[in-house]
Write an enzyme that holds these catalytic residues in place. Structure first.
Site, PDB file in Angstrom:
ATOM      1  N   HIS A 272       0.959  -1.350  -0.164  1.00 51.19           N
ATOM      2  CA  HIS A 272       0.146   0.017   0.187  1.00 51.19           C
ATOM      3  C   HIS A 272       1.050   1.334  -0.096  1.00 51.19           C
ATOM      4  O   HIS A 272       0.216   2.396  -0.447  1.00 51.19           O
ATOM      5  CB  HIS A 272      -0.989  -0.050   1.372  1.00 51.19           C
ATOM      6  CG  HIS A 272      -2.302  -0.771   0.957  1.00 51.19           C
ATOM      7  ND1 HIS A 272      -2.115  -2.256   1.203  1.00 51.19           N
ATOM      8  CD2 HIS A 272      -3.547  -0.418   0.454  1.00 51.19           C
ATOM      9  CE1 HIS A 272      -3.446  -2.706   1.042  1.00 51.19           C
ATOM     10  NE2 HIS A 272      -4.292  -1.635   0.730  1.00 51.19           N
ATOM     11  N   GLY A 273       1.931   1.460   0.470  1.00 51.26           N
ATOM     12  CA  GLY A 273       2.833   2.736   0.676  1.00 51.26           C
ATOM     13  C   GLY A 273       4.179   2.358   1.079  1.00 51.26           C
ATOM     14  O   GLY A 273       4.488   1.280   1.980  1.00 51.26           O
TER      15      GLY A 273
END
Length: 457
Positions: free
Chosen positions: A323-324
Site C-alpha cells: 500500500h505504501g
C-alpha cells in the site's frame, strides 16, 4: 483524468462510448483494439511519459509468456515476475529501502527522484496473476491485443479492482450490445457509475475537511485533543471507504457500459463481526490475491498452526508495504496480521464471541489502525492515539454533521452493487438516477475535486 471530473464525464466518456458503439456495430473485429487504444489514451492523459512504460511492460510480459508456451521453461516466468517486481521496487520502494539502509552508520543511501507511475502496483499484480497461473497450467495463451486490454482496461488500470484473467478474458469475445439484456446492463452500469460518483463527491470528499487539518496538525507536532482525534479517525474511516468503494462502483459501472462485468470489491465491510470477516468484505479482490498468491504459497493453513500464524503475519505485513513505501504502512499491515492470528487462536480454542461485541471490537480496531495508514509518520500517529485515549488536553470540539449520514450509509447500507443488480427496472429509478447525476455535476462544479486516495498506491 479523474472519473469525478468534467473532462472525463462530459468529454472522454461520451466520445469513447460513441466510438465503441460505432465500431461494435459496423466493424466488430476492431472493438478490442479500439478499447485498448482508448485505455492508453486515458492512461496517457495523466502523464504521457509513462505510456511507454505501460506499453513496454505489456509487450515484454506477453513475449515472455509466448516463449514459455513454446519452451515450457519455468525459469522464464520466474524471470518475468522478478522483472515486474524489480520495476515496481525501483519506482515505489527504492527511496524507502535507501532510507532504511541510511540508518546503518557509514552506509551510503543514494536517492532517486522518480515520479510514481499511476496504477503501477495494480498492473504489476495483474501481470503476476496471469503469469503465475500460466506456469501452473491454468491460464491459456492470449494474443497481444487481448492481453494488453486485460492489463490496461481503463476503468480498472489505476486502482483496481484486481481482476483475475478468468473473470474477464472470455467477455472480450462477446458482442455485448447484441445480448438480450444489453439495455438493462447499460442501465445498471449508469446506476453504478452515478452511485459511485455520489459516494465519492457527496459523502467521501466532505469528510476531508474533518480529517486533513487534524492530521496536518499532528504532523506538525501539535497536541490533538480527544474530540479532534475521534473526529479525524472516524471521518477517515468512512472517507477511505466512500472514496475507494466509490471508485470501484464507478469502475464497475463504466465497464458495464462497454460490455464488461468486473467483480465486486466491497460488501459493507463495516458490518463485519470479525477481522477475518472484514477482509472478506473490504477490497475483496486484493484479499483473494493475497490469499492465492502469497498466503497459500507461504504455507497457508495446511501445514500446522505455527506456519499458518507466520503466513498470516507475513502476508498482511507485505500487504501493508504494497500500500505504501513507509514503515507506517508495514505497521498497519503487521497489526492486521497479529489480530488475524489472534482470531485464529480464538476460534481454535472454541471461545465464544457475541456478534455485537465482535462487531464493536472489529470496527474499533479497524478505525484505530487507519490512523497508521493516514498519518505521515509514527510521531503524527502517536499524537492522534494520545488524543483518542484522552492523554492530551481537550482541544476543539467534535464535528459530526457529515459523519452521521456517512456512518449510516456505510454501516446500514445498502451497497451500490446490491442496488444496481437487485432493483427491478423502473422509470422512477431512471429519474432518481438522473437527478442524482445532475446534483453530483453541480457539486463537482462548485468544489475542488479530490484525487482518489488509492491512486497513490
Amino acid at each position: 483524468m479523474l472519473f469525478n471530473s468534467f473532462v472525463f464525464l462530459l468529454g472522454f466518456l461520451p466520445l469513447a462510448l460513441a466510438l465503441h458503439g460505432l465500431v461494435e456495430r459496423f466493424a466488430p473485429t476492431w472493438r478490442l483494439p479500439v478499447l485498448a487504444g482508448l485505455s492508453f489514451v486515458f492512461y496517457g492523459y495523466w502523464d504521457w511519459r509513462f505510456v511507454p512504460l505501460l506499453g513496454f511492460s505489456i509487450l515484454l510480459n506477453w513475449l515472455i509468456a509466448e516463449a514459455f508456451q513454446k519452451t515450457r521453461v519455468g525459469g522464464l516466468i520466474t524471470l518475468a515476475i522478478v522483472l515486474n517486481l524489480a520495476v515496481l521496487a525501483l519506482f515505489k520502494y527504492f527511496n524507502f529501502f535507501a532510507d532504511l539502509a541510511g540508518m546503518i552508520p557509514g552506509l551510503p543511501a543514494p536517492k532517486l527522484d522518480l515520479a510514481l507511475p499511476l496504477g503501477i502496483s495494480f498492473f504489476t499484480f495483474h501481470h503476476v496473476m496471469y503469469l503465475t497461473d500460466l506456469r501452473r497450467g491454468e491460464a491459456p495463451r492470449y494474443d497481444l491485443v487481448r492481453y494488453a486490454l486485460y492489463i490496461a482496461f481503463f476503468p480498472q488500470v489505476l486502482a483496481g479492482p484486481l481482476v483475475r484473467w478468468r473473470e474477464i478474458m472470455h467477455q472480450f469475445d462477446e458482442r455485448p450490445y447484441l445480448r438480450s439484456d444489453a439495455a438493462e446492463r447499460i442501465a445498471r452500469g449508469l446506476i453504478l457509475l452515478t452511485i459511485g460518483l455520489a459516494k465519492k463527491v457527496l459523502l467521501g470528499d466532505p469528510l476531508a475537511e474533518y480529517v486533513n487539518p487534524v492530521f496536518a496538525a499532528a504532523a506538525q507536532g501539535q497536541a490533538i485533543g480527544p474530540g479532534e482525534a475521534w473526529q479525524a479517525t472516524l471521518a477517515f474511516t468512512f472517507q477511505i471507504y466512500f472514496d475507494f468503494s466509490g471508485y470501484t462502483d464507478m469502475a464497475l459501472g463504466l465497464a458495464l457500459l462497454f460490455g464488461i462485468v468486473l467483480p465486486q470489491n466491497f460488501d459493507t465491510p463495516y458490518r463485519s463481526i470479525s477481522l477475518q470477516d472484514f477482509w472478506r468484505r473490504w477490497h475483496m479482490t486484493l484479499s483473494r490475491f493475497l490469499r492465492d498468491y502469497l498466503y497459500i504459497p507461504l504455507g497457508g493453513s495446511r501445514h500446522g498452526l505455527p506456519l499458518q500464524l507466520w503466513a498470516l503475519f507475513a502476508t498482511m505485513a507485505l500487504g501493508g508495504l504494497w500500500h505504501g513505501a513507509g514503515l507506517n504502512f508495514v505497521a498497519w499491515g503487521a497489526a492486521h496480521g497479529v489480530v488475524l492470528a489472534i482470531g485464529v487462536l480464538w476460534r481454535r480454542a472454541g471461545l465464544p464471541m457475541p456478534q455485537l461485541l465482535g462487531w464493536a471490537l472489529t470496527f474499533l480496531f479497524v478505525a484505530f489502525s487507519w490512523v497508521l495508514f493516514r498519518a505521515t509518520s509514527f510521531d503524527a500517529a502517536l499524537a492522534i492515539y494520545k488524543g483518542l485515549l484522552g492523554l492530551n488536553p481537550a482541544g476543539a470540539g467534535f464535528k459530526w454533521r457529515a459523519l452521521l449520514p456517512a456512518a449510516a450509509v456505510a454501516i446500514i447500507g445498502p451497497t451500490a452493487w446490491a442496488m444496481a443488480w437487485k432493483l427491478p427496472p423502473a422509470r422512477w429509478l431512471a429519474v432518481v438516477t438522473a437527478i442524482l447525476f445532475v446534483l453530483v455535476l453541480f457539486k463537482i462544479g462548485d468544489d475542488a475535486n479530490f484525487e482518489f486516495i488509492y491512486f497513490q498506491f
